[in-house]
Design a protein around this motif. Structure first.
Motif, mmCIF file in Angstrom:
data_model
loop_
_atom_site.group_PDB
_atom_site.id
_atom_site.type_symbol
_atom_site.label_atom_id
_atom_site.label_comp_id
_atom_site.label_asym_id
_atom_site.label_seq_id
_atom_site.Cartn_x
_atom_site.Cartn_y
_atom_site.Cartn_z
ATOM 1 N N THR B 61 0.805 -1.218 0.000
ATOM 2 C CA THR B 61 0.000 0.000 0.000
ATOM 3 C C THR B 61 0.841 1.273 0.000
ATOM 4 N N THR B 62 1.879 1.331 0.822
ATOM 5 C CA THR B 62 2.630 2.580 0.932
ATOM 6 C C THR B 62 3.255 2.965 -0.403
ATOM 7 N N VAL B 63 3.843 1.987 -1.086
ATOM 8 C CA VAL B 63 4.442 2.276 -2.394
ATOM 9 C C VAL B 63 3.377 2.749 -3.379
ATOM 10 N N SER B 64 2.177 2.199 -3.238
ATOM 11 C CA SER B 64 1.110 2.551 -4.182
ATOM 12 C C SER B 64 0.649 3.995 -4.021
ATOM 13 N N THR B 65 1.069 4.691 -2.954
ATOM 14 C CA THR B 65 0.670 6.100 -2.779
ATOM 15 C C THR B 65 1.599 7.057 -3.526
#
Lengths: 60, 455
Positions: B61-65
């Motif tokens: 999730t964090t990378v996807s932001t």
């Protein structure tokens, strides 16, 4: 097989140094399947229609 | 497998906290319905925000932001994720330590004077055990997940049984809420809001959990039922118990109706549930830190696990009560800061069609080499949308007092408007930014167009 299927996540430095992978190759890597219209319908039923029906029923 | 991991993640002591809080406002029937409905709505939004990108590209999730927030803005995403994970999992481990101390107390092995020390030592020991398991990677999750999920289902069923045996169906169904407002609709919406905001807590976990699934379809039922419905159903156990006893804490009401043996079983139940949830929480937190440019590249997996555990250990040892005594406020903040991010990601994927324009290499290329450098490393549209969404939440609901600031809360909740505002502002601001700074739009489109397989 997707590039990210490793236990310890994707490590760019290690890939750079040991596998000599060009990061731009990621843009042509195989991807997982997306949601289609039927999947979206299932999601809408579970996440919108069912809760709405429950809330109306609970209020009555 | 995904279903058991989702269930063992979702079912934990936070379910008891929510169930006990719901008993303040609603009776058994309305409370159960409002909790399940709120959890499903919240999970729908979280699933739409995270599952498509995580399952398509195998990223957490964090990378996807990064496309929404920028190369440097990703640290906002990392903060959201760690705020959630560290907060919740610290609560769980404090509860775990208290449960262990209570069991030892019941067996007469410790006295009241040593209870606090034993609970702190147990919490720390449990967290270190989890750290060791996480250093072994996802195999530890696959082995423990099914055992934990099965234990939880059996013990939840047993709890319902003893409640019904003691008080009867009518005793549970007819029990009045503990401290309701005069406005029936407000009570109803407050519980729906609690579950939506609480379910937003899964946002940071989702990518780490579903990223190895080969298609988004396979993640729908496990996440909607395991993370969405399951924790609301288990919360119902605490709702029923709180209603008939007037006491929301299960470690208090279970001994009242089931005696010491029952209390020991419930405390073991809590311990199992919390270990499973914390295991997943520490794993996905480690994964999130590992994928950042600076820390992720310089630290080994084991040292990253230690880095994630460090703030949790600090809280467990020095200030265990500060977070534990303010869980409802913590949840409101979760809705306030996570809701807009959920809206931004949904809008980015489905409205601005990121699914067809994602540059995966740019998620990992450093600095200006990435398409997601934007302006000084931040995407102004994303940052503006987060501010607008959080402000909307605060205009409708005060997260410090949990009292609505606006009468529309009863009809809309606060989290749903925050999601909508975040998404709307993101779309409008992105289009304005593309006009003002055309190079950002060129970057947005200047790479491989992904085939949208099934749309």
């Amino acid at each position: 097989m997707r590039i990210f299927d490793s236990q310890e996540a994707f490590l760019p430095r290690e890939l750079d140094e040991h596998l000599e992978l060009d990061l731009t190759q990621l843009d042509s890597a195989e991807t997982g399947r997306e949601l289609n219209k039927m999947d979206m319908l299932h999601l809408a039923l579970l996440g919108l229609v069912l809760p709405a029906a429950l809330l109306v029923w609970g209020w009555m | 497998m995904l279903g058991t991991v989702c269930t063992s993640t979702g079912v934990a002591t936070w379910a008891f906290v929510i169930g006990g809080s719901a008993a303040l406002y609603l009776n058994a029937r309305m409370g159960l319905i409002a909790m399940v409905a709120g959890a499903l709505i919240g999970q729908l939004l979280v699933t739409l925000a995270t599952t498509p990108v995580s399952t398509k590209f195998g990223i957490e999730t964090t990378v996807s932001t990064k496309p929404q927030l920028g190369v440097r803005g990703i640290y906002i995403g990392l903060f959201l994720m760690l705020f959630n994970a560290i907060g919740w999992n610290t609560v769980l481990m404090i509860f775990f330590g208290r449960a262990v101390a209570s069991v030892l107390d019941i067996f007469g092995l410790i006295g009241d004077s040593s209870r606090y020390t034993v609970s702190v030592v147990s919490s720390v020991a449990g967290l270190i055990l989890i750290g060791v398991l996480v250093t072994r990677g996802t195999r530890s999750l696959s082995k423990t997940g099914p055992v934990i999920a099965g234990s939880i289902v059996l013990l939840a069923a047993w709890l319902v049984y003893i409640l019904l045996r003691t008080h009867g169906v009518s005793g549970v169904a007819d029990a009045a809420p503990l401290e309701p407002h005069d406005n029936r609709l407000l009570n109803y919406t407050l519980v729906v809001e609690m579950l939506i905001a609480g379910t937003f807590g899964w946002w940071g976990y989702m990518g780490g959990i579903v990223r190895m699934v080969s298609g988004a379809r396979k993640a729908i039922l496990p996440t909607m039922l395991g993370l969405g419905a399951a924790w609301a159903v288990v919360a119902a156990v605490s709702l029923f118990g709180a209603l008939v006893t007037g006491e929301p804490d299960p470690t208090v009401w279970v001994p009242e109706i089931a005696g010491q043996v029952g209390a020991v079983i419930v405390l073991i139940f809590i311990s199992f549930a919390n270990l499973g949830s914390t295991l997943v929480g520490v794993y996905v937190s480690t994964l999130a830190v590992k994928q950042t440019q600076s820390l992720g590249r310089s630290l080994s997996w084991g040292r990253t696990v230690a880095l994630v555990l460090a703030p949790m250990l600090f809280i467990l040892i020095f200030i265990p009560n500060m977070i534990f005594d303010n869980v409802p406020i913590f949840m409101a903040f979760l809705g306030m800061i996570t809701g807009p991010m959920v809206g931004v990601q949904i809008a980015d994927w489905f409205i601005l069609r990121r699914r067809a324009h994602m540059s995966v290499s740019s998620l990992y290329l450093p600095g200006r080499a990435s398409n997601y450098w934007y302006l000084r490393g931040f995407n102004p549209a994303g940052v503006l949308a987060l501010i607008a969404g959080s402000s909307t939440y605060m205009l409708i609901m005060n997260p410090y007092t949990l009292i609505p600031n606006s009468p529309i809360f009863a009809y809309t909740t606060a989290s749903i408007p925050a999601v909508l505002m975040g998404g709307t502002v993101y779309v409008l601001a992105s289009r304005a930014m593309w006009r003002l700074f055309p190079h950002t739009h060129t970057q947005y489109q200047n790479h491989r167009q992904f085939d949208v397989e099934a749309s």
